[in-house]
Design a protein around this motif. Sequence first.
Motif, PDB file in Angstrom:
ATOM      1  N   CYS A   1      10.411 -50.305 -75.621  1.00 21.81           N
ATOM      2  CA  CYS A   1       9.056 -50.785 -75.317  1.00 21.81           C
ATOM      3  C   CYS A   1       9.090 -51.434 -73.937  1.00 21.81           C
ATOM      4  O   CYS A   1       9.989 -51.138 -73.141  1.00 21.81           O
ATOM      5  CB  CYS A   1       8.535 -51.726 -76.413  1.00 21.81           C
ATOM      6  SG  CYS A   1       9.512 -53.224 -76.654  1.00 21.81           S
ATOM      7  N   LEU A   2       8.137 -52.289 -73.638  1.00 24.92           N
ATOM      8  CA  LEU A   2       8.102 -52.898 -72.301  1.00 24.92           C
ATOM      9  C   LEU A   2       9.079 -54.073 -72.209  1.00 24.92           C
ATOM     10  O   LEU A   2       9.942 -54.113 -71.331  1.00 24.92           O
ATOM     11  CB  LEU A   2       6.676 -53.353 -71.976  1.00 24.92           C
ATOM     12  CG  LEU A   2       6.473 -54.090 -70.656  1.00 24.92           C
ATOM     13  CD1 LEU A   2       6.855 -53.197 -69.472  1.00 24.92           C
ATOM     14  CD2 LEU A   2       5.032 -54.572 -70.516  1.00 24.92           C
ATOM     15  N   GLY A   3       8.944 -55.026 -73.134  1.00 24.68           N
ATOM     16  CA  GLY A   3       9.704 -56.266 -73.006  1.00 24.68           C
ATOM     17  C   GLY A   3      10.953 -56.352 -73.869  1.00 24.68           C
ATOM     18  O   GLY A   3      11.788 -57.240 -73.682  1.00 24.68           O
ATOM     19  N   ASN A   4      11.080 -55.465 -74.864  1.00 26.06           N
ATOM     20  CA  ASN A   4      12.182 -55.475 -75.842  1.00 26.06           C
ATOM     21  C   ASN A   4      12.225 -56.777 -76.647  1.00 26.06           C
ATOM     22  O   ASN A   4      13.292 -57.225 -77.063  1.00 26.06           O
ATOM     23  CB  ASN A   4      13.547 -55.228 -75.159  1.00 26.06           C
ATOM     24  CG  ASN A   4      14.692 -54.926 -76.121  1.00 26.06           C
ATOM     25  OD1 ASN A   4      15.853 -55.191 -75.804  1.00 26.06           O
ATOM     26  ND2 ASN A   4      14.415 -54.414 -77.289  1.00 26.06           N
TER      27      ASN A   4
ATOM     28  N   TYR B   1      12.046 -58.515 -67.966  1.00 29.99           N
ATOM     29  CA  TYR B   1      11.483 -59.859 -68.160  1.00 29.99           C
ATOM     30  C   TYR B   1      12.247 -60.702 -69.187  1.00 29.99           C
ATOM     31  O   TYR B   1      12.289 -61.919 -69.069  1.00 29.99           O
ATOM     32  CB  TYR B   1      10.037 -59.794 -68.680  1.00 29.99           C
ATOM     33  CG  TYR B   1       9.083 -58.874 -67.978  1.00 29.99           C
ATOM     34  CD1 TYR B   1       9.105 -58.717 -66.597  1.00 29.99           C
ATOM     35  CD2 TYR B   1       8.117 -58.183 -68.707  1.00 29.99           C
ATOM     36  CE1 TYR B   1       8.196 -57.875 -65.975  1.00 29.99           C
ATOM     37  CE2 TYR B   1       7.201 -57.352 -68.084  1.00 29.99           C
ATOM     38  CZ  TYR B   1       7.255 -57.194 -66.718  1.00 29.99           C
ATOM     39  OH  TYR B   1       6.351 -56.369 -66.103  1.00 29.99           O
ATOM     40  N   HIS B   2      12.776 -60.064 -70.220  1.00 31.02           N
ATOM     41  CA  HIS B   2      13.312 -60.832 -71.354  1.00 31.02           C
ATOM     42  C   HIS B   2      14.777 -60.487 -71.650  1.00 31.02           C
ATOM     43  O   HIS B   2      15.232 -60.608 -72.788  1.00 31.02           O
ATOM     44  CB  HIS B   2      12.439 -60.617 -72.591  1.00 31.02           C
ATOM     45  CG  HIS B   2      11.025 -61.062 -72.391  1.00 31.02           C
ATOM     46  ND1 HIS B   2      10.653 -62.388 -72.381  1.00 31.02           N
ATOM     47  CD2 HIS B   2       9.903 -60.358 -72.098  1.00 31.02           C
ATOM     48  CE1 HIS B   2       9.349 -62.479 -72.131  1.00 31.02           C
ATOM     49  NE2 HIS B   2       8.879 -61.263 -71.958  1.00 31.02           N
ATOM     50  N   VAL B   3      15.495 -60.074 -70.620  1.00 29.94           N
ATOM     51  CA  VAL B   3      16.910 -59.723 -70.795  1.00 29.94           C
ATOM     52  C   VAL B   3      17.683 -60.942 -71.315  1.00 29.94           C
ATOM     53  O   VAL B   3      17.533 -62.052 -70.791  1.00 29.94           O
ATOM     54  CB  VAL B   3      17.510 -59.219 -69.461  1.00 29.94           C
ATOM     55  CG1 VAL B   3      19.022 -59.071 -69.567  1.00 29.94           C
ATOM     56  CG2 VAL B   3      16.879 -57.890 -69.063  1.00 29.94           C
TER      57      VAL B   3
ATOM     58  N   CYS C   1       9.073 -57.509 -78.776  1.00 33.30           N
ATOM     59  CA  CYS C   1       8.052 -57.382 -79.834  1.00 33.30           C
ATOM     60  C   CYS C   1       8.219 -56.089 -80.637  1.00 33.30           C
ATOM     61  O   CYS C   1       8.649 -56.110 -81.783  1.00 33.30           O
ATOM     62  CB  CYS C   1       6.650 -57.451 -79.245  1.00 33.30           C
ATOM     63  SG  CYS C   1       6.264 -59.043 -78.481  1.00 33.30           S
ATOM     64  N   ARG C   2       7.870 -54.954 -80.038  1.00 33.91           N
ATOM     65  CA  ARG C   2       7.816 -53.709 -80.805  1.00 33.91           C
ATOM     66  C   ARG C   2       9.161 -53.056 -81.048  1.00 33.91           C
ATOM     67  O   ARG C   2       9.482 -52.676 -82.191  1.00 33.91           O
ATOM     68  CB  ARG C   2       6.886 -52.700 -80.084  1.00 33.91           C
ATOM     69  CG  ARG C   2       5.437 -53.096 -80.119  1.00 33.91           C
ATOM     70  CD  ARG C   2       4.620 -52.283 -79.142  1.00 33.91           C
ATOM     71  NE  ARG C   2       4.970 -52.608 -77.753  1.00 33.91           N
ATOM     72  CZ  ARG C   2       4.460 -52.022 -76.686  1.00 33.91           C
ATOM     73  NH1 ARG C   2       3.592 -51.036 -76.841  1.00 33.91           N
ATOM     74  NH2 ARG C   2       4.821 -52.402 -75.482  1.00 33.91           N
ATOM     75  N   SER C   3       9.956 -52.857 -79.985  1.00 34.19           N
ATOM     76  CA  SER C   3      11.192 -52.078 -80.177  1.00 34.19           C
ATOM     77  C   SER C   3      12.221 -52.786 -81.075  1.00 34.19           C
ATOM     78  O   SER C   3      12.922 -52.091 -81.821  1.00 34.19           O
ATOM     79  CB  SER C   3      11.801 -51.636 -78.841  1.00 34.19           C
ATOM     80  OG  SER C   3      12.143 -52.718 -78.023  1.00 34.19           O
TER      81      SER C   3
END
Length: 157
Positions: free
Chosen positions: A10-13, A45-47, A15-17
């Motif tokens: 997903c985008l941020g890893n 962003y959230h690594v 929420c969804r993935s």
Amino acid sequence: MPSAKVLFVCLGNICRSPLAEAAFREAAAHAGLDVEADSAGTANYHVGEPPDPRSVAEARVHGIDITSYRGRQLTSADFHEFDFILGMDRSNMANIARVDPGDGKAKVAMLLDLVPGQEGREVADPWYGEDDGFRATWHEVDAGARALVAALLDEHG
Ligand code: 4NP
């Protein structure tokens, strides 16, 4: 050897993935299928961060602890490492295509394309929404995860 190595993106890893990874691990274990699963974001962003608390809470509703998951960013090496790379929405798919080295082995698809009757549907980004959005996210990623397990079972007898 695992029957498949699957990466959910997903985008941020956060929420969804991570929820997709959790749902897939659960569905595969339930089916007695040996798989490897991971998740990644196209953004950095959230690594290194744990999943969003709302995803942690939703996974817990289903008896799954995802607090040990940590965010990471999709890399071109992933296309050589994984059999499937599954994005959540069209924006993810465009971002995934930008990282695709072109000579990897991964089959790349949008997750709900695996679900009969839901082809072309996106798993909506719940990040800006209300908490109950995460329940909807769970149902969507769980449908995708189960469809993938069914397809792998078909493939491996
Ligand atoms: P995800 O949700 O892609 O499902 O993990 C998001 C998480 C974080 C951000 C966007 C979407 N963000 O902008 O930080």
